[in-house]
Design a protein around this motif. Structure first.
Motif, PDB file in Angstrom:
ATOM      1  N   TRP A  46      43.124  17.356 -20.682  1.00 23.11           N
ATOM      2  CA  TRP A  46      41.981  18.005 -20.827  1.00 23.11           C
ATOM      3  C   TRP A  46      40.802  17.768 -19.803  1.00 23.11           C
ATOM      4  CZ3 TRP A  46      41.423  21.675 -24.689  1.00 23.11           C
ATOM      5  CH2 TRP A  46      42.119  21.344 -25.686  1.00 23.11           C
ATOM      6  N   SER A  61      48.879  16.577 -24.073  1.00 22.16           N
ATOM      7  CA  SER A  61      48.020  17.513 -23.409  1.00 22.16           C
ATOM      8  C   SER A  61      46.934  16.922 -22.700  1.00 22.16           C
ATOM      9  CB  SER A  61      47.114  18.316 -24.761  1.00 22.16           C
ATOM     10  OG  SER A  61      46.373  17.380 -25.437  1.00 22.16           O
ATOM     11  N   LYS A  90      44.002  12.396 -21.319  1.00 21.20           N
ATOM     12  CA  LYS A  90      45.410  12.773 -21.733  1.00 21.20           C
ATOM     13  C   LYS A  90      45.479  12.310 -23.155  1.00 21.20           C
ATOM     14  CE  LYS A  90      47.517  12.342 -17.078  1.00 21.20           C
ATOM     15  NZ  LYS A  90      48.404  11.932 -16.112  1.00 21.20           N
TER      16      LYS A  90
END
Length: 240
Positions: A72, A70, A65
């Motif tokens: 991943w 976002s 994070k």
């Protein structure tokens, strides 16, 4: 560094969570990670994950994070190889979910598929009686006897035979004493149901239970689990 190419070989759990704050602080599953000398927060967190992967002996899954929110999904190996994923990590396989009272369910199935002959009905009675009195091992042995007779007389793909096989598989989960055998039985049940063109819902249940039994075997005996990986791979497409 090489990346992981066989994503299905990576266990679905655990999934570690790396959180990188806007101030450069990092946590792994909520635990603070100290930056390594000369390394930034992200690299230090990945180094922590590498150690965890090394201890487990296989690549591990993580969600990273970023400060902007976002997330991943990644796979990290002990050698530092990072494999980015283009989709979230799949949900873990469910725990085994055998149908309650499998012998009684088999009795209902035989009614739908047509009446059993006297000899077969007597064998089915042994299965039901043993299960209802709590003798799961006896019920499994009786179900195997019933399946053997039905296979010889009606063939392996007859609905009655498939029902007896499914009952053996369900009972193997309830017994919880041989996950390798449970895996093989559910693989066989899924494959034979597919060959017979049986309803998809039961075929998927058998395939999913095969994966669940295999996951329990892998936790108890990783070496034995690896020997069954090819068999499990044959039914991977049936779980969807």
């Amino acid at each position: 560094m090489p990346v992981v190419t066989d994503l299905d070989s990576v266990p679905l759990t655990p999934v570690y969570t790396i959180v990188i704050s806007a101030t450069g602080e990092t946590t792994v599953d909520g635990e603070p990670v100290e930056n390594l000398p000369g390394q930034d927060a992200r690299t230090s967190a990945l180094a922590d994950i590498r150690v965890r992967a090394a201890r487990r002996g296989h690549p591990v899954r993580i969600n990273a994070k970023e400060p902007d929110g976002s997330v991943w999904p990644l796979i990290v190996d002990h050698d530092g190889a990072v494999t980015p994923l283009d989709a979230p990590h799949p949900a873990p396989h469910p725990a085994p979910a055998p149908v309650p009272a499998p012998a009684v369910a088999l009795a209902a199935l035989t009614e739908r598929a047509g009446p059993l002959g006297p000899r077969h009905a007597a064998l089915l009675g042994r299965v039901v009686t043993a299960e209802l009195r709590g003798d799961l091992a006896g019920a499994a042995a009786a179900a195997e006897d019933l399946e053997t007779v039905l296979t010889a007389e009606l063939g392996p793909l007859h609905p009655h035979t498939l029902g007896a096989l499914a009952t053996r598989a369900w009972l193997s989960l309830l017994l919880r004493d041989d996950w390798a055998a449970a895996t093989r039985l559910h693989v066989l049940a899924a494959e034979r149901r597919r060959q017979a063109g049986a309803p998809d819902v039961e075929t998927r249940r058998a395939a999913r239970n095969a994966h669940a039994a295999w996951a329990l075997l892998r936790a108890a005996d990783p070496a034995s689990a690896e020997t069954l990986r090819p068999e499990l791979g044959r039914i991977g497409h049936l779980t969807a």
